[in-house]
Design a protein around this motif. Structure first.
Motif, short mmCIF file in Angstrom:
data_model
loop_
_atom_site.label_atom_id
_atom_site.label_comp_id
_atom_site.label_asym_id
_atom_site.label_seq_id
_atom_site.Cartn_x
_atom_site.Cartn_y
_atom_site.Cartn_z
N ALA A 1 -19.50 -22.80 9.35
CA ALA A 1 -20.32 -22.56 10.54
C ALA A 1 -21.20 -21.33 10.36
N GLN A 2 -20.68 -20.29 9.72
CA GLN A 2 -21.46 -19.08 9.49
C GLN A 2 -22.65 -19.36 8.58
N ILE A 3 -22.42 -20.12 7.53
CA ILE A 3 -23.50 -20.46 6.59
C ILE A 3 -24.54 -21.33 7.28
N GLU A 4 -24.08 -22.29 8.07
CA GLU A 4 -25.01 -23.15 8.80
C GLU A 4 -25.84 -22.35 9.80
N ALA A 5 -25.21 -21.40 10.49
CA ALA A 5 -25.93 -20.56 11.44
C ALA A 5 -26.95 -19.68 10.72
N LYS A 6 -26.55 -19.14 9.58
CA LYS A 6 -27.47 -18.30 8.81
C LYS A 6 -28.67 -19.12 8.34
N ASN A 7 -28.42 -20.34 7.91
CA ASN A 7 -29.52 -21.19 7.46
C ASN A 7 -30.44 -21.56 8.63
N GLU A 8 -29.88 -21.73 9.80
CA GLU A 8 -30.70 -22.01 10.98
C GLU A 8 -31.62 -20.81 11.27
N ARG A 9 -31.07 -19.61 11.16
CA ARG A 9 -31.89 -18.40 11.35
C ARG A 9 -32.97 -18.30 10.27
N ARG A 10 -32.63 -18.71 9.06
CA ARG A 10 -33.62 -18.69 7.98
C ARG A 10 -34.78 -19.63 8.31
N LEU A 11 -34.48 -20.81 8.84
CA LEU A 11 -35.54 -21.75 9.21
C LEU A 11 -36.46 -21.14 10.27
N HIS A 12 -35.88 -20.46 11.24
CA HIS A 12 -36.68 -19.80 12.27
C HIS A 12 -37.53 -18.68 11.66
N SER A 13 -36.97 -17.96 10.71
CA SER A 13 -37.72 -16.89 10.04
C SER A 13 -38.90 -17.46 9.27
N ILE A 14 -38.69 -18.57 8.59
CA ILE A 14 -39.76 -19.21 7.84
C ILE A 14 -40.90 -19.60 8.78
N GLU A 15 -40.56 -20.18 9.93
CA GLU A 15 -41.58 -20.53 10.92
C GLU A 15 -42.35 -19.29 11.35
#
Length: 74
Positions: free
Chosen positions: A45-59
């Protein structure tokens, strides 16, 4: 005396940040794929949450690139 605002390489820096973030996202995805049955649900869950934040950062980075490119054309 304050330094003048030099924005000449902002787009390049933002593009580098985008590439780094994409690479980190992919590494996170690869890690999950390879070790999903070896890690705890919490770690997953932590890795998935971090990747979700990464997607928002990319945007956000991409929006900044657009803003910088528009500013450079002025």
């Amino acid at each position: 005396m304050a330094k003048p605002d030099d924005r000449s390489d902002n787009v390049e820096k933002l593009q580098d940040a985008i590439q780094d973030t994409i690479e980190n996202f992919r590494e996170g995805q690869d890690y999950l794929s390879e070790h999903a049955d070896e890690i705890s649900g919490e770690e997953k869950a932590q890795i998935e949450a971090k990747n979700e934040r990464r997607l928002h950062s990319i945007e956000g980075f991409r929006e900044e690139v657009k803003d910088e490119a528009a500013d450079a054309r002025k």
